[in-house]
Design a protein around this motif. Structure first.
Motif, PDB file in Angstrom:
ATOM      1  N   GLU A  60       0.677  -1.278   0.014  1.00 47.30           N
ATOM      2  CA  GLU A  60       0.043   0.033   0.026  1.00 47.30           C
ATOM      3  C   GLU A  60       0.911   1.269  -0.015  1.00 47.30           C
ATOM      4  OE1 GLU A  60      -2.844   1.966   3.067  1.00 47.30           O
ATOM      5  OE2 GLU A  60      -3.356   0.027   2.441  1.00 47.30           O
ATOM      6  N   GLN A  61       2.001   1.323   0.734  1.00 48.12           N
ATOM      7  CA  GLN A  61       2.834   2.415   0.999  1.00 48.12           C
ATOM      8  C   GLN A  61       3.485   2.582  -0.519  1.00 48.12           C
ATOM      9  OE1 GLN A  61       5.610   1.607   3.906  1.00 48.12           O
ATOM     10  NE2 GLN A  61       4.233   2.685   5.525  1.00 48.12           N
ATOM     11  N   SER A  87       1.064   4.111  -3.009  1.00 51.64           N
ATOM     12  CA  SER A  87       0.711   5.527  -2.792  1.00 51.64           C
ATOM     13  C   SER A  87       2.104   6.201  -3.124  1.00 51.64           C
ATOM     14  CB  SER A  87       0.532   5.723  -1.419  1.00 51.64           C
ATOM     15  OG  SER A  87       1.468   5.378  -0.481  1.00 51.64           O
ATOM     16  N   GLN A 122       1.655   6.525  -6.993  1.00 47.88           N
ATOM     17  CA  GLN A 122       0.780   7.267  -7.224  1.00 47.88           C
ATOM     18  C   GLN A 122       0.910   8.739  -7.332  1.00 47.88           C
ATOM     19  OE1 GLN A 122      -2.921   6.653  -4.987  1.00 47.88           O
ATOM     20  NE2 GLN A 122      -4.157   7.571  -6.579  1.00 47.88           N
ATOM     21  N   ASP A 123       1.704   9.031  -6.165  1.00 47.32           N
ATOM     22  CA  ASP A 123       2.058  10.532  -5.687  1.00 47.32           C
ATOM     23  C   ASP A 123       3.026  10.793  -6.978  1.00 47.32           C
ATOM     24  OD1 ASP A 123       1.084  10.669  -3.672  1.00 47.32           O
ATOM     25  OD2 ASP A 123       2.372  10.330  -2.398  1.00 47.32           O
TER      26      ASP A 123
END
Length: 104
Positions: free
Chosen positions: A34-35, A38, A41-42
């Motif tokens: 998940e990290q 993200s 995605q960033d």
């Protein structure tokens, strides 16, 4: 020197940094994934923001508010960010294909 916006501002909880100290917290694979998701995605949103900035600067250049060298630097940064994103995508696809080729 060209500064890559994708790797600026990495948080302390970044999976790429090593934890130090006596009280290390073990992450589950789901949390790490998940990290990482993200983080990607960033990074992709920052590449999109760079592209939008270049379009705004291009419009400002047409009316004479921005110098050509500022526009060229911004466009090169954006192009390098896009090329880096494409290479990361290619490596991810290659890794996926390699995993799919493995025999159980």
């Amino acid at each position: 020197m060209i500064e890559n916006m994708m790797f600026n501002g990495m948080s302390a909880a970044s999976p790429l940094q090593m934890n130090s100290g006596a009280a290390q917290v073990q992450e589950t694979p789901g949390q790490a994934m998940e990290q990482f998701g993200s983080y990607l995605q960033d990074a992709i949103s920052q590449v999109g923001a760079q592209e939008q900035q270049v379009h705004k600067m291009n419009d400002q250049f047409l009316v004479g508010k921005v110098d050509v060298d500022q526009l060229m630097i911004a466009s090169e940064k954006s192009m390098l960010g896009l090329q880096l994103t494409a290479q990361v995508r290619n490596k991810a696809i290659e890794a996926y294909q390699e995993i799919m080729r493995t025999q159980l």
